[in-house]
Design a protein around this motif. Structure first.
Motif, PDB file in Angstrom:
ATOM      1  N   PHE A  94       0.821  -1.211   0.000  1.00  0.00           N
ATOM      2  CA  PHE A  94       0.000   0.000   0.000  1.00  0.00           C
ATOM      3  C   PHE A  94       0.859   1.266   0.000  1.00  0.00           C
ATOM      4  N   CYS A  95       1.938   1.272   0.784  1.00  0.00           N
ATOM      5  CA  CYS A  95       2.781   2.463   0.889  1.00  0.00           C
ATOM      6  C   CYS A  95       3.878   2.504  -0.171  1.00  0.00           C
ATOM      7  N   SER A  96       4.081   1.406  -0.891  1.00  0.00           N
ATOM      8  CA  SER A  96       5.223   1.303  -1.808  1.00  0.00           C
ATOM      9  C   SER A  96       5.294   2.375  -2.896  1.00  0.00           C
ATOM     10  N   PRO A  97       4.198   2.697  -3.606  1.00  0.00           N
ATOM     11  CA  PRO A  97       4.323   3.718  -4.649  1.00  0.00           C
ATOM     12  C   PRO A  97       4.832   5.068  -4.124  1.00  0.00           C
ATOM     13  N   GLY A  98       4.279   5.525  -3.005  1.00  0.00           N
ATOM     14  CA  GLY A  98       4.730   6.799  -2.428  1.00  0.00           C
ATOM     15  C   GLY A  98       6.174   6.724  -1.970  1.00  0.00           C
ATOM     16  N   LEU A  99       6.543   5.611  -1.350  1.00  0.00           N
ATOM     17  CA  LEU A  99       7.925   5.421  -0.900  1.00  0.00           C
ATOM     18  C   LEU A  99       8.870   5.410  -2.089  1.00  0.00           C
ATOM     19  N   ILE A 100       8.531   4.673  -3.129  1.00  0.00           N
ATOM     20  CA  ILE A 100       9.390   4.592  -4.319  1.00  0.00           C
ATOM     21  C   ILE A 100       9.586   5.968  -4.935  1.00  0.00           C
ATOM     22  N   LEU A 101       8.515   6.752  -5.055  1.00  0.00           N
ATOM     23  CA  LEU A 101       8.640   8.092  -5.640  1.00  0.00           C
ATOM     24  C   LEU A 101       9.527   8.993  -4.781  1.00  0.00           C
ATOM     25  N   ASN A 102       9.433   8.862  -3.468  1.00  0.00           N
ATOM     26  CA  ASN A 102      10.295   9.661  -2.597  1.00  0.00           C
ATOM     27  C   ASN A 102      11.751   9.231  -2.693  1.00  0.00           C
ATOM     28  N   VAL A 103      12.012   7.933  -2.748  1.00  0.00           N
ATOM     29  CA  VAL A 103      13.387   7.450  -2.890  1.00  0.00           C
ATOM     30  C   VAL A 103      13.945   7.882  -4.245  1.00  0.00           C
ATOM     31  N   TYR A 104      13.135   7.789  -5.289  1.00  0.00           N
ATOM     32  CA  TYR A 104      13.527   8.223  -6.626  1.00  0.00           C
ATOM     33  C   TYR A 104      13.926   9.699  -6.613  1.00  0.00           C
ATOM     34  N   SER A 105      13.112  10.515  -5.970  1.00  0.00           N
ATOM     35  CA  SER A 105      13.399  11.950  -5.872  1.00  0.00           C
ATOM     36  C   SER A 105      14.638  12.203  -5.021  1.00  0.00           C
ATOM     37  N   MET A 106      14.766  11.459  -3.932  1.00  0.00           N
ATOM     38  CA  MET A 106      15.920  11.624  -3.044  1.00  0.00           C
ATOM     39  C   MET A 106      17.217  11.362  -3.798  1.00  0.00           C
ATOM     40  N   LYS A 107      17.213  10.348  -4.667  1.00  0.00           N
ATOM     41  CA  LYS A 107      18.421  10.009  -5.449  1.00  0.00           C
ATOM     42  C   LYS A 107      18.841  11.187  -6.322  1.00  0.00           C
ATOM     43  N   LYS A 108      17.886  11.909  -6.850  1.00  0.00           N
ATOM     44  CA  LYS A 108      18.192  13.067  -7.700  1.00  0.00           C
ATOM     45  C   LYS A 108      18.647  14.269  -6.879  1.00  0.00           C
ATOM     46  N   GLU A 109      18.175  14.351  -5.646  1.00  0.00           N
ATOM     47  CA  GLU A 109      18.453  15.524  -4.809  1.00  0.00           C
ATOM     48  C   GLU A 109      19.693  15.378  -3.921  1.00  0.00           C
ATOM     49  N   LEU A 110      19.895  14.200  -3.352  1.00  0.00           N
ATOM     50  CA  LEU A 110      20.985  14.005  -2.396  1.00  0.00           C
ATOM     51  C   LEU A 110      22.060  13.088  -2.979  1.00  0.00           C
ATOM     52  N   LYS A 111      23.266  13.504  -2.875  1.00  0.00           N
ATOM     53  CA  LYS A 111      24.394  12.670  -3.309  1.00  0.00           C
ATOM     54  C   LYS A 111      25.013  12.037  -2.069  1.00  0.00           C
ATOM     55  N   ASN A 112      25.175  10.736  -2.081  1.00  0.00           N
ATOM     56  CA  ASN A 112      25.768   9.995  -0.961  1.00  0.00           C
ATOM     57  C   ASN A 112      25.087  10.298   0.377  1.00  0.00           C
ATOM     58  N   PRO A 113      23.774  10.059   0.473  1.00  0.00           N
ATOM     59  CA  PRO A 113      23.082  10.359   1.728  1.00  0.00           C
ATOM     60  C   PRO A 113      23.527   9.420   2.853  1.00  0.00           C
ATOM     61  N   THR A 114      23.533   9.940   4.051  1.00  0.00           N
ATOM     62  CA  THR A 114      23.794   9.125   5.230  1.00  0.00           C
ATOM     63  C   THR A 114      22.477   8.488   5.661  1.00  0.00           C
ATOM     64  N   GLU A 115      22.539   7.571   6.618  1.00  0.00           N
ATOM     65  CA  GLU A 115      21.311   6.970   7.140  1.00  0.00           C
ATOM     66  C   GLU A 115      20.415   8.052   7.742  1.00  0.00           C
ATOM     67  N   GLU A 116      21.017   9.011   8.413  1.00  0.00           N
ATOM     68  CA  GLU A 116      20.246  10.116   9.001  1.00  0.00           C
ATOM     69  C   GLU A 116      19.569  10.954   7.915  1.00  0.00           C
ATOM     70  N   ASP A 117      20.275  11.222   6.798  1.00  0.00           N
ATOM     71  CA  ASP A 117      19.678  11.944   5.671  1.00  0.00           C
ATOM     72  C   ASP A 117      18.448  11.202   5.144  1.00  0.00           C
ATOM     73  N   ILE A 118      18.585   9.885   5.006  1.00  0.00           N
ATOM     74  CA  ILE A 118      17.483   9.063   4.500  1.00  0.00           C
ATOM     75  C   ILE A 118      16.300   9.146   5.454  1.00  0.00           C
ATOM     76  N   ARG A 119      16.557   9.000   6.730  1.00  0.00           N
ATOM     77  CA  ARG A 119      15.471   9.057   7.728  1.00  0.00           C
ATOM     78  C   ARG A 119      14.738  10.397   7.658  1.00  0.00           C
ATOM     79  N   LYS A 120      15.493  11.481   7.566  1.00  0.00           N
ATOM     80  CA  LYS A 120      14.868  12.810   7.504  1.00  0.00           C
ATOM     81  C   LYS A 120      14.039  12.972   6.233  1.00  0.00           C
ATOM     82  N   TYR A 121      14.568  12.497   5.113  1.00  0.00           N
ATOM     83  CA  TYR A 121      13.882  12.659   3.836  1.00  0.00           C
ATOM     84  C   TYR A 121      12.565  11.879   3.810  1.00  0.00           C
TER      85      TYR A 121
END
Length: 152
Positions: A99-126
Motif C-alpha cells: 500500500f505504501c510502496s508507490p509513495g515510498l518509491i517516488l520519494n526514494v527516486y526523488s531523493m536520489k536526484k536531490e541528495l548525493k551519498n546520503p547518510t542513514e540520518e539523511d534518509i530518515r529525515k527525507y
C-alpha cells in the motif's frame, strides 16, 4: 473548470471541480498507484512528483497543478532507477502489503536526484512522512541503504 496536466509525459485536459484535490483527479483518471490514506497529508501514500519534486496529492488542489508535470509510479515503469529501487525493496522483504510502496518509491527516486551519498540520518529525515504499518521500517531502511550503497 478545465485544466491541463502532463501526467507521465502525456498531456491531459481534465474537467475538475474548483475544490477537487489532485489525488481524486488522478484516481478518477485510473492512476491507481496513487493511494488515499490519511487524507491529512501525513502518511505519504498519496505522493506523486510535481515537476520532479514529491508532493502529497491529497493536499494539492488540482487547479493549482494546472500546466504542471505530474509523475506517478506508473510513469517510472521504464526507468532503470525504478527497477533498481523495486528490486532493493523486494530483496529486503520491504514490500509486504504494498500500500505504501508507490509513495515510498517516488520519494526514494526523488531523493536520489536531490541528495548525493546520503547518510542513514539523511534518509530518515527525507522519508519522515512515509508511514508503513507492515514493515516496522527496518526492511525498508535496509533496502534503501542497499540501493544507495550506504555503509553502516
Amino acid at each position: 473548470m478545465k485544466i491541463t496536466l502532463i501526467i507521465n509525459k502525456e498531456k491531459r485536459e481534465v474537467d475538475i471541480e474548483p475544490s477537487e484535490f489532485l489525488l481524486d483527479v488522478l484516481r478518477k483518471l485510473d492512476y491507481m498507484s496513487v493511494k488515499k490514506g490519511c487524507d491529512t497529508g501525513t502518511c505519504g501514500v498519496c505522493t506523486v512528483l510535481m515537476d520532479g519534486k514529491p508532493v502529497l496529492s491529497c493536499s494539492v488542489l488540482a487547479a493549482s497543478a494546472d500546466g504542471h508535470e505530474i509523475t506517478t509510479v506508473e510513469g517510472l515503469k521504464d526507468d532503470p532507477e525504478y527497477k533498481a529501487i523495486s528490486e532493493a525493496l523486494l530483496s529486503e522483504g520491504a514490500d509486504q502489503c504494498g500500500f505504501c510502496s508507490p509513495g515510498l518509491i517516488l520519494n526514494v527516486y526523488s531523493m536520489k536526484k536531490e541528495l548525493k551519498n546520503p547518510t542513514e540520518e539523511d534518509i530518515r529525515k527525507y522519508l519522515v512522512g512515509n508511514l508503513c504499518r507492515c514493515t516496522g521500517y527496518i526492511p525498508q531502511m535496509r533496502a534503501i541503504k542497499k540501493y544507495f550503497e550506504v555503509k553502516a
